[in-house]
Write an enzyme that holds these catalytic residues in place. Structure first.
Site, PDB file in Angstrom:
ATOM      1  N   THR A 171       0.859  -1.199   0.000  1.00 22.46           N
ATOM      2  CA  THR A 171       0.000   0.000   0.000  1.00 22.46           C
ATOM      3  C   THR A 171       0.892   1.245   0.000  1.00 22.46           C
ATOM      4  O   THR A 171       0.447   2.336   0.329  1.00 22.46           O
ATOM      5  CB  THR A 171      -0.929   0.044   1.234  1.00 22.46           C
ATOM      6  OG1 THR A 171      -0.126   0.032   2.420  1.00 22.46           O
ATOM      7  CG2 THR A 171      -1.899  -1.114   1.268  1.00 22.46           C
TER       8      THR A 171
ATOM      9  N   ARG B 150       4.190   2.370  -2.438  1.00 19.75           N
ATOM     10  CA  ARG B 150       4.374   2.915  -3.790  1.00 19.75           C
ATOM     11  C   ARG B 150       4.667   1.748  -4.731  1.00 19.75           C
ATOM     12  O   ARG B 150       5.430   0.830  -4.382  1.00 19.75           O
ATOM     13  CB  ARG B 150       5.537   3.914  -3.845  1.00 19.75           C
ATOM     14  CG  ARG B 150       5.216   5.291  -3.284  1.00 19.75           C
ATOM     15  CD  ARG B 150       4.181   6.059  -4.147  1.00 19.75           C
ATOM     16  NE  ARG B 150       3.860   7.377  -3.616  1.00 19.75           N
ATOM     17  CZ  ARG B 150       2.866   7.668  -2.784  1.00 19.75           C
ATOM     18  NH1 ARG B 150       2.067   6.707  -2.353  1.00 19.75           N
ATOM     19  NH2 ARG B 150       2.649   8.906  -2.381  1.00 19.75           N
TER      20      ARG B 150
ATOM     21  N   ASP C  88      -2.407  -1.817  -3.487  1.00 23.93           N
ATOM     22  CA  ASP C  88      -3.177  -0.578  -3.606  1.00 23.93           C
ATOM     23  C   ASP C  88      -2.451   0.387  -4.530  1.00 23.93           C
ATOM     24  O   ASP C  88      -2.971   1.446  -4.863  1.00 23.93           O
ATOM     25  CB  ASP C  88      -3.361   0.067  -2.214  1.00 23.93           C
ATOM     26  CG  ASP C  88      -4.292   1.270  -2.259  1.00 23.93           C
ATOM     27  OD1 ASP C  88      -5.374   1.146  -2.869  1.00 23.93           O
ATOM     28  OD2 ASP C  88      -3.942   2.334  -1.705  1.00 23.93           O
TER      29      ASP C  88
ATOM     30  N   GLU D 179       0.930   3.008 -12.372  1.00 18.20           N
ATOM     31  CA  GLU D 179      -0.445   3.400 -12.068  1.00 18.20           C
ATOM     32  C   GLU D 179      -0.831   4.759 -12.637  1.00 18.20           C
ATOM     33  O   GLU D 179      -2.011   5.039 -12.844  1.00 18.20           O
ATOM     34  CB  GLU D 179      -0.687   3.401 -10.549  1.00 18.20           C
ATOM     35  CG  GLU D 179       0.069   4.487  -9.792  1.00 18.20           C
ATOM     36  CD  GLU D 179      -0.295   4.537  -8.309  1.00 18.20           C
ATOM     37  OE1 GLU D 179      -0.254   3.481  -7.670  1.00 18.20           O
ATOM     38  OE2 GLU D 179      -0.606   5.640  -7.814  1.00 18.20           O
TER      39      GLU D 179
ATOM     40  N   HIS E 294      -5.318   2.742  -5.521  1.00 18.75           N
ATOM     41  CA  HIS E 294      -4.701   3.774  -4.666  1.00 18.75           C
ATOM     42  C   HIS E 294      -5.776   4.491  -3.835  1.00 18.75           C
ATOM     43  O   HIS E 294      -5.929   5.711  -3.903  1.00 18.75           O
ATOM     44  CB  HIS E 294      -3.911   4.780  -5.516  1.00 18.75           C
ATOM     45  CG  HIS E 294      -2.788   5.419  -4.746  1.00 18.75           C
ATOM     46  ND1 HIS E 294      -1.553   5.676  -5.287  1.00 18.75           N
ATOM     47  CD2 HIS E 294      -2.706   5.859  -3.458  1.00 18.75           C
ATOM     48  CE1 HIS E 294      -0.778   6.249  -4.378  1.00 18.75           C
ATOM     49  NE2 HIS E 294      -1.464   6.370  -3.259  1.00 18.75           N
TER      50      HIS E 294
ATOM     51  N   PHE F 262      -5.681   6.052   1.189  1.00 19.38           N
ATOM     52  CA  PHE F 262      -5.816   7.335   1.901  1.00 19.38           C
ATOM     53  C   PHE F 262      -7.268   7.810   1.962  1.00 19.38           C
ATOM     54  O   PHE F 262      -7.555   8.813   2.611  1.00 19.38           O
ATOM     55  CB  PHE F 262      -5.006   8.422   1.155  1.00 19.38           C
ATOM     56  CG  PHE F 262      -5.652   8.811  -0.156  1.00 19.38           C
ATOM     57  CD1 PHE F 262      -5.512   8.003  -1.272  1.00 19.38           C
ATOM     58  CD2 PHE F 262      -6.426   9.952  -0.252  1.00 19.38           C
ATOM     59  CE1 PHE F 262      -6.141   8.339  -2.475  1.00 19.38           C
ATOM     60  CE2 PHE F 262      -7.057  10.298  -1.458  1.00 19.38           C
ATOM     61  CZ  PHE F 262      -6.905   9.475  -2.564  1.00 19.38           C
TER      62      PHE F 262
HETATM   63  P1  NAD Z   1       7.211   7.583   7.139  1.00 18.73           P
HETATM   64  O1  NAD Z   1       8.199   8.527   6.569  1.00 18.73           O
HETATM   65  O2  NAD Z   1       6.568   7.913   8.445  1.00 18.73           O
HETATM   66  O3  NAD Z   1       7.850   6.134   7.277  1.00 18.73           O
HETATM   67  C1  NAD Z   1       8.639   5.547   6.292  1.00 18.73           C
HETATM   68  C2  NAD Z   1       9.645   4.630   7.002  1.00 18.73           C
HETATM   69  O4  NAD Z   1      10.359   3.910   6.004  1.00 18.73           O
HETATM   70  C3  NAD Z   1      10.660   5.391   7.852  1.00 18.73           C
HETATM   71  O5  NAD Z   1      10.727   4.839   9.140  1.00 18.73           O
HETATM   72  C4  NAD Z   1      11.988   5.189   7.097  1.00 18.73           C
HETATM   73  O6  NAD Z   1      13.118   5.121   7.931  1.00 18.73           O
HETATM   74  C5  NAD Z   1      11.728   3.853   6.424  1.00 18.73           C
HETATM   75  N1  NAD Z   1      12.574   3.577   5.268  1.00 18.73           N
HETATM   76  C6  NAD Z   1      13.091   4.453   4.375  1.00 18.73           C
HETATM   77  N2  NAD Z   1      13.816   3.773   3.442  1.00 18.73           N
HETATM   78  C7  NAD Z   1      13.716   2.461   3.760  1.00 18.73           C
HETATM   79  C8  NAD Z   1      14.234   1.274   3.187  1.00 18.73           C
HETATM   80  N3  NAD Z   1      14.977   1.310   2.078  1.00 18.73           N
HETATM   81  N4  NAD Z   1      13.948   0.093   3.781  1.00 18.73           N
HETATM   82  C9  NAD Z   1      13.177   0.041   4.900  1.00 18.73           C
HETATM   83  N5  NAD Z   1      12.671   1.143   5.506  1.00 18.73           N
HETATM   84  C10 NAD Z   1      12.919   2.332   4.932  1.00 18.73           C
HETATM   85  O7  NAD Z   1       6.108   7.396   6.003  1.00 18.73           O
HETATM   86  P2  NAD Z   1       4.605   6.883   6.201  1.00 18.73           P
HETATM   87  O8  NAD Z   1       3.703   8.046   6.458  1.00 18.73           O
HETATM   88  O9  NAD Z   1       4.590   5.733   7.138  1.00 18.73           O
HETATM   89  O10 NAD Z   1       4.283   6.393   4.712  1.00 18.73           O
HETATM   90  C11 NAD Z   1       4.886   5.243   4.139  1.00 18.73           C
HETATM   91  C12 NAD Z   1       4.623   5.230   2.655  1.00 18.73           C
HETATM   92  O11 NAD Z   1       3.218   4.996   2.428  1.00 18.73           O
HETATM   93  C13 NAD Z   1       4.880   6.588   1.982  1.00 18.73           C
HETATM   94  O12 NAD Z   1       6.187   6.647   1.509  1.00 18.73           O
HETATM   95  C14 NAD Z   1       3.871   6.653   0.863  1.00 18.73           C
HETATM   96  O13 NAD Z   1       4.563   6.328  -0.326  1.00 18.73           O
HETATM   97  C15 NAD Z   1       2.843   5.563   1.203  1.00 18.73           C
HETATM   98  N6  NAD Z   1       1.480   6.093   1.316  1.00 18.73           N
HETATM   99  C16 NAD Z   1       0.497   5.456   0.617  1.00 18.73           C
HETATM  100  C17 NAD Z   1      -0.817   5.906   0.719  1.00 18.73           C
HETATM  101  C18 NAD Z   1      -1.951   5.221  -0.024  1.00 18.73           C
HETATM  102  O14 NAD Z   1      -3.004   5.836  -0.220  1.00 18.73           O
HETATM  103  N7  NAD Z   1      -1.816   3.979  -0.438  1.00 18.73           N
HETATM  104  C19 NAD Z   1      -1.116   7.009   1.529  1.00 18.73           C
HETATM  105  C20 NAD Z   1      -0.069   7.623   2.232  1.00 18.73           C
HETATM  106  C21 NAD Z   1       1.218   7.153   2.125  1.00 18.73           C
END
Ligand code: NAD
Length: 330
Positions: free
Chosen positions: A238, A240, A264, A269, A301, A304
């Protein structure tokens, strides 16, 4: 201040207009907002002549070429109305003196709950049961699931959404293995166990991705990492689309290495999601192939997409535009 929204959908327009109306009463210069349904990219950026702020979403292509045109048009700020910023060339924007803001957190539980919806639907096949029962078919064959309680789940990325997922999984009585480039005390206190990525892949029957897409994480799930996982693994993304190599997924599904796939997000996409293509011939053969597997569940997607998250996104984005909060730096 002239503001242009790209990739606008009807469900968000009214909320933003109401917020700008309130902001306008206090703002000098006055705020003028235009909404475009189409995306921002190097072909549409010329529409921004005289615009000071552009507001973009997950699939707008804000590459260096787009930014060059925005700069020539006089754009000063790019406001992302989402968390991820992989679609914006931050270095190019910085070089032109254009600031970029995002919505770093808006109800992480919203995406976490959708993650669980994918896990539970794939496991207990409620999407199939719904249709069967409506057709008067009460046979249970093909609907067999497994008990989630006491199973081992791997969470990659233990930031805001990852942590919300861990909290829910611990509530289900799961053992939760975690991997992140930074360990977080709160995760350990919730009962999450940090392990290496290889150990997580080896020992988890469900792997769910919650890290951002960047050069290090691109295609982190590929043929090689897939081979480390147990046969019949459930993969959930969910985060990217680019985190997963879809060619490897198709091979993994055909060989039954992957027992369940819940997406998702999808790596290409931007050509499909958020738009109705039901009367067209979809040209993306990988996407079409994925939809033919009975054990694949794809949502467009919508992780959110709750009232609470939309409202938070709108409030934070408007504040970011007016006060230049949540600036993304290199
Ligand atoms: P966040 O920044 O709070 O957390 C991301 C975590 O990933 C951090 O702890 C970071 O240290 C870690 N990280 C970075 N690179 C890494 C790697 N190579 N291996 C392992 N861990 C790694 O972000 P979040 O708010 O938890 O969001 C996570 C992801 O969810 C976002 O990047 C966004 O792409 C996605 N997202 C999707 C939707 C949706 O509608 N499906 C909505 C919001 C966010």
């Amino acid at each position: 201040m002239n503001i242009a929204f790209f990739s606008t959908r009807s469900y968000e327009k009214d909320t933003f207009l109401a917020l700008f109306d309130t902001a306008s009463t206090k703002a000098t210069p006055p705020i003028n907002v235009s909404f475009y349904e189409h995306g921002l990219n190097k072909h549409t950026a010329h529409l921004c002549k005289g615009i000071s702020v552009v507001v973009v979403f997950v699939n707008d292509d804000v590459c260096a070429a787009t930014i060059k045109i925005l700069n020539e048009c006089g754009v000063e700020h790019i406001a992302l109305r989402c968390a991820g910023f992989n679609n914006v060339d931050i270095a190019a924007a910085t070089q032109c003196g254009i600031s970029v803001s995002r919505v770093p957190a808006y109800s992480p539980e919203t995406v976490a709950e959708h993650t669980l919806a994918l896990i539970l639907t794939l496991n207990r096949k409620t999407h199939k049961a719904y249709n069967r029962v409506r057709e008067g078919n009460f046979a249970l064959s093909g609907l067999l699931g497994f008990t989630l309680h006491s199973k081992t789940v791997g969470v990659v990325g233990t930031g805001k959404i990852g942590k919300a997922v861990i909290r829910i999984l611990r509530g289900f009585g799961c053992r939760v293995l975690c991997y992140d480039i930074y360990e977080d005390e709160e995760v350990i206190n919730m009962g999450g166990e940090y392990v290496t990525l290889t150990e997580l892949f080896k020992s988890s029957i469900i792997v769910t991705l919650h890290c951002p897409l960047n050069a290090q994480s691109q295609h982190m799930i590929n043929a090689q990492t897939l081979s480390q996982m147990p046969d019949g693994v459930m993969l959930i993304n969910t985060s990217r689309g680019g985190l997963i190599d879809s060619n490897a997924m198709i091979q993994g599904l055909k060989s039954k290495k992957i027992g369940y796939l819940g997406l998702d997000v999808y790596e290409r996409e931007s050509e499909l999601f958020f738009t109705d293509h039901s009367n067209e011939i979809i040209q993306d053969d990988n996407f079409q192939r994925l939809t033919t597997f009975p054990n694949v569940l794809i949502t467009g997607h919508q992780g959110f997409f709750t009232q609470e998250a939309l409202s938070e996104i709108a409030h934070i984005t408007v504040d970011n535009i007016i006060y230049r909060n949540n600036i993304v730096s290199l």
